[in-house]
Design an enzyme around this catalytic site. Structure first.
Site, PDB file in Angstrom:
ATOM      1  N   SER A 154       7.624  -4.970  -7.810  1.00  0.00           N
ATOM      2  CA  SER A 154       8.552  -4.035  -7.183  1.00  0.00           C
ATOM      3  C   SER A 154      10.001  -4.488  -7.384  1.00  0.00           C
ATOM      4  CB  SER A 154       8.199  -3.882  -5.705  1.00  0.00           C
ATOM      5  OG  SER A 154       8.889  -2.799  -5.129  1.00  0.00           O
ATOM      6  N   ASP A 248       2.352   6.109  -6.929  1.00  0.00           N
ATOM      7  CA  ASP A 248       3.568   5.337  -6.673  1.00  0.00           C
ATOM      8  C   ASP A 248       4.783   6.152  -7.103  1.00  0.00           C
ATOM      9  OD1 ASP A 248       5.598   3.469  -6.455  1.00  0.00           O
ATOM     10  OD2 ASP A 248       4.664   1.978  -7.756  1.00  0.00           O
ATOM     11  N   HIS A 278       1.730   1.926  -4.563  1.00  0.00           N
ATOM     12  CA  HIS A 278       2.714   0.867  -4.785  1.00  0.00           C
ATOM     13  C   HIS A 278       2.328  -0.381  -3.978  1.00  0.00           C
ATOM     14  CE1 HIS A 278       6.655  -0.696  -5.859  1.00  0.00           C
ATOM     15  NE2 HIS A 278       6.729  -1.189  -4.638  1.00  0.00           N
TER      16      HIS A 278
END
Length: 311
Positions: A154, A248, A278
């Protein structure tokens, strides 16, 4: 494809505890409740050592993991996720330990400064400092500097991609591989994946807007140290492993970055995991899909380090 059943069950638990509107959230309050799926009994490694180095904003904390395997080993500089606002060495300890054993590699996790106390480019400066330190001290770490990996998930994937670009532009340190797990690659929140998956699937559009606002002040910036997708020339970058998740909001920008790397001649192993959200790889040991994605990532990185390949 529908959500993975195990992930759907976790999402149901999450939705049973409604959160206040993002306009009412504070970074301090969110950090208290921010916990990734860390194991109660952490995966054992041969050694875990806390270390600090001089950083641009003061002492920069690192956590160094060593596997049982003797060196010289690859070395992974790992940047945790958390939207540049949350996360620390503990929140992603499970992933760091798992990569340490599975690659196997020396893993150096970086406790970079968080926003809004430390806005952009503080995180980038810390990530760069840590990477340069690891390259300089690789031999003392029992690592092979020619197999230096930058990686993260991320926001951490964003930092890894940015550091790979900076190292190329600044002609060192040489990065052998970039491991990008559902990375932030852009600040455009109008993509189709945001419209389709930006509500109800853990990472939400308003959450990203909130985090980018704290990190950047100006969420519309296209600075390539925030938006690696907008770097004009991606040639000469190291090979990449880039994993994305179907549900996501960041999926499209990650897939677009992988495609731009391929078009620039950079070997890329990329895969989108159907039914995943995610951050799902942090559920390692709890969700079968996370275990499979982790194993795939390890194989891809090992293969890339052993010789050039593109998938």
């Amino acid at each position: 494809m529908s959500l993975d059943p195990q992930i759907a069950a976790l999402m149901q638990q999450l939705h049973s505890q409604p959160m206040p509107p993002w306009s009412e959230m504070t970074p301090e309050g969110l950090r208290v409740g921010y916990k990734m799926a860390s194991a109660e009994n952490p995966e054992p490694v041969a050694e875990v050592r806390e270390h600090s180095i001089p950083g641009p904003g003061g002492e920069l904390s690192l956590r160094i993991y060593r596997p049982e395997r003797e060196g010289p080993l690859p070395v992974l500089v790992f940047f945790h996720g958390g939207g540049f606002v949350m996360g620390d060495l503990d929140s992603h300890d499970n992933l760091a330990r798992a990569f340490c054993n599975a690659l196997p590699a020396v893993v150096v996790a970086v406790d970079y400064r968080l926003a809004p106390e430390h806005r952009f480019p503080a995180a980038v400066e810390d990530a760069w400092t840590a990477t340069c330190w690891v390259a300089l001290h690789a031999e003392a770490l029992g690592a092979d500097v020619s197999r230096l990996i930058v990686g993260g998930d991320s926001a951490g994937g964003n930092l890894a991609a940015v550091i790979a670009q900076l190292a190329c532009a600044r002609q060192g340190p040489a990065i052998a591989h970039q491991m990008l797990l559902y990375p932030v690659c852009d600040t455009n929140l109008e993509r189709e994946s945001y419209r389709r998956y930006g509500q109800g699937y853990f990472l939400e559009t308003e959450m990203m807007r909130w985090m980018l606002g704290h990190y950047l002040g100006d969420p519309q910036t296209r600075d390539t140290r925030v938006c690696p997708l907008h770097t004009p020339d991606l040639r000469q970058l190291p090979p990449a492993t880039l994993m994305t998740a179907e549900y996501d909001p960041l999926r499209e920008e990650g897939e677009e970055y992988a495609e731009r790397l391929r078009q620039a001649g950079v070997p890329v192993h990329g895969h989108c995991y159907p039914g995943a959200i995610h951050g799902f790889m942090s559920f390692l040991g709890m969700v079968g899909l996370a275990d499979r994605a982790f194993a795939d990532t390890v194989v891809a990185v090992r293969t890339a380090l052993s010789g050039p390949s593109s998938k």
